[in-house]
Design an enzyme around this catalytic site. Structure first.
Site, PDB file in Angstrom:
ATOM      1  N   CYS A   8      -3.950  -1.921   2.008  1.00  0.00           N
ATOM      2  CA  CYS A   8      -4.736  -2.085   0.795  1.00  0.00           C
ATOM      3  C   CYS A   8      -6.191  -1.848   0.846  1.00  0.00           C
ATOM      4  CB  CYS A   8      -4.543  -3.399   0.595  1.00  0.00           C
ATOM      5  SG  CYS A   8      -2.809  -4.131   0.202  1.00  0.00           S
TER       6      CYS A   8
ATOM      7  N   HIS B  74      -9.234  -4.053  -5.614  1.00  0.00           N
ATOM      8  CA  HIS B  74      -7.871  -3.611  -5.259  1.00  0.00           C
ATOM      9  C   HIS B  74      -6.809  -4.598  -6.337  1.00  0.00           C
ATOM     10  CE1 HIS B  74      -4.170  -3.091  -3.312  1.00  0.00           C
ATOM     11  NE2 HIS B  74      -4.230  -4.421  -2.881  1.00  0.00           N
TER      12      HIS B  74
ATOM     13  N   ASN C 100       1.170  -3.159  -7.727  1.00  0.00           N
ATOM     14  CA  ASN C 100       0.262  -2.802  -6.523  1.00  0.00           C
ATOM     15  C   ASN C 100       0.687  -1.421  -5.930  1.00  0.00           C
ATOM     16  OD1 ASN C 100      -1.116  -2.928  -4.163  1.00  0.00           O
ATOM     17  ND2 ASN C 100      -0.579  -5.158  -3.597  1.00  0.00           N
TER      18      ASN C 100
END
Ligand code: UT7
Length: 334
Positions: free
Chosen positions: A115, A261, A291
């Site tokens: 991530c 993020h 995501n």
């Protein structure tokens, strides 16, 4: 020393929209649970048989970024691809972009920081530009999650969260005083097993997994201790943003746009509240894409730019936290 700045952004997501209701047909989940805990309404999943991969999406996002930057592929000096889902165990996907875009035989580097991958990739690009080694670097985040997640009730804690997509930016030598002010990178490997896909790996090669022939085998699906990740995320996001602000003698009041993020809308909202930012100062699109790990920041940045939410002179902050654990931030004057 030179300064680097983003001169173009682009993204690409597969056409196939998968809603929360679609998921509730294949596993025991529901729209209310997913929206309440994560804010996600839908995500894009590559359609089986479409031929799309991490590399093909990365190439499409890159083409859009090059166009937006008004720069030719032949002007790019270096490629950096951040992904946890490369097409192959090896070689990395950066070389595929070089080939797919028919670029000169420039260097291509893969970054494996999940991530936080795009933050790490931006930091690497910034160093190369600063030293004068390169002038124009293509930085990409691309992820194909949907092929490798457990789409049954057993895997619902993970599979509803993740989406496929790619985002890209062109980072170039700045010709004015705008650009990257600083980047900040961190890791804490003692939590490596809290968000991990253990197999296949060199500790457990594919033949071993096949030999076990265990229908309940889970090692090749991602595993996450969601609550521990959440608790660490809110702390580390804040630290990374504060570290970046302090390094540049800036205050949180001076942030024009935070692009976090897109891990969970609840994490973004927590940070927004903590830093007392209004809705115009934080960009979220997890509702539409889920995501997308290393791709989430460049996709969000490209959308924010396309929607004219970022203007010249704005203080833009990027921040991420994820598997590793790894986290970091980028502070930029747009
Ligand atoms: O980008 C990388 C970084 N990742 C993150 O930052 C993610 C951080 N973590 C999170 O966002 C949250 O922990 C999740 C959204 C993943 C999960 O939310 P939670 O509030 O921590 O839920 P939980 O895992 O504690 O599960 C609560 C309940 C459980 O049922 P019981 O044991 O209370 O009966 C789960 O089995 O919710 C159940 N559950 C689901 N129910 C419906 C878990 N997943 C689902 C689902 N649909 N998809």
């Amino acid at each position: 020393m030179y300064q680097s700045k983003i001169i173009g952004t682009g993204f690409y997501v597969p056409d196939n929209i998968v809603t929360n209701d679609d998921l509730s047909k294949i596993m025991d989940t529901n729209d209310a649970w997913i929206q309440e805990r994560t804010g996600i309404k839908e995500r894009r999943w590559i359609k089986d048989g479409s031929g799309e991969t991490t590399a093909t999406m990365a190439a499409e996002a890159s083409k859009n970024a090059l166009k937006n930057a008004n720069i030719s592929k032949d002007d790019i000096d270096f490629i950096i691809l951040a992904t946890l889902s490369p097409d192959y165990y090896f070689p990395g996907g950066g070389v595929q972009i070089q080939d797919m875009l028919d670029m000169p035989t420039i260097g291509a580097l893969d970054i494996r920081n999940q991530c936080s991958g795009f933050i790490y990739a931006m930091s690497v690009a910034d160093q190369f530009i600063k030293t004068g080694m390169y002038k124009n670097i293509l930085v990409i985040g691309s992820e194909y999650h949907s092929g490798g997640i457990d789409k049954t009730t057993r895997g619902r804690g993970i599979s509803v969260l993740f989406g496929d997509g790619a985002g890209a930016v062109v980072v170039s030598r700045s010709d004015d005083d705008s650009g990257i002010l600083s980047t900040h990178l961190h890791s804490e490997g003692k939590f490596a097993d809290k968000l991990i896909m253990e197999g296949p790996s060199t500790k457990d090669w594919v033949p071993n997994i096949i030999a076990r022939n265990n229908p309940d085998e889970e090692t090749y699906f991602p595993h996450m201790d969601g609550q521990l990740v959440f608790k660490n995320a809110v702390v580390r996001f804040s630290e990374a943003i504060n570290e970046g602000l302090e390094a540049n003698n800036l205050t949180k009041e001076q942030i024009d746009m935070l692009v976090p993020h897109q891990a969970n809308l609840r994490i973004s909202q927590f940070i927004q509240k903590k830093f007392r930012l209004n809705d115009d100062q934080v960009f979220n699109n997890i509702m539409k894409y889920g995501n997308t790990t290393a791709a989430s920041i460049p996709i969000a940045l490209a959308e924010a730019v396309a929607q004219n939410k970022i203007k010249k002179g704005d203080l833009v902050v990027l921040a991420a936290f994820g598997s590793g654990f790894t986290w970091g931030s980028v502070i930029m004057r747009w």
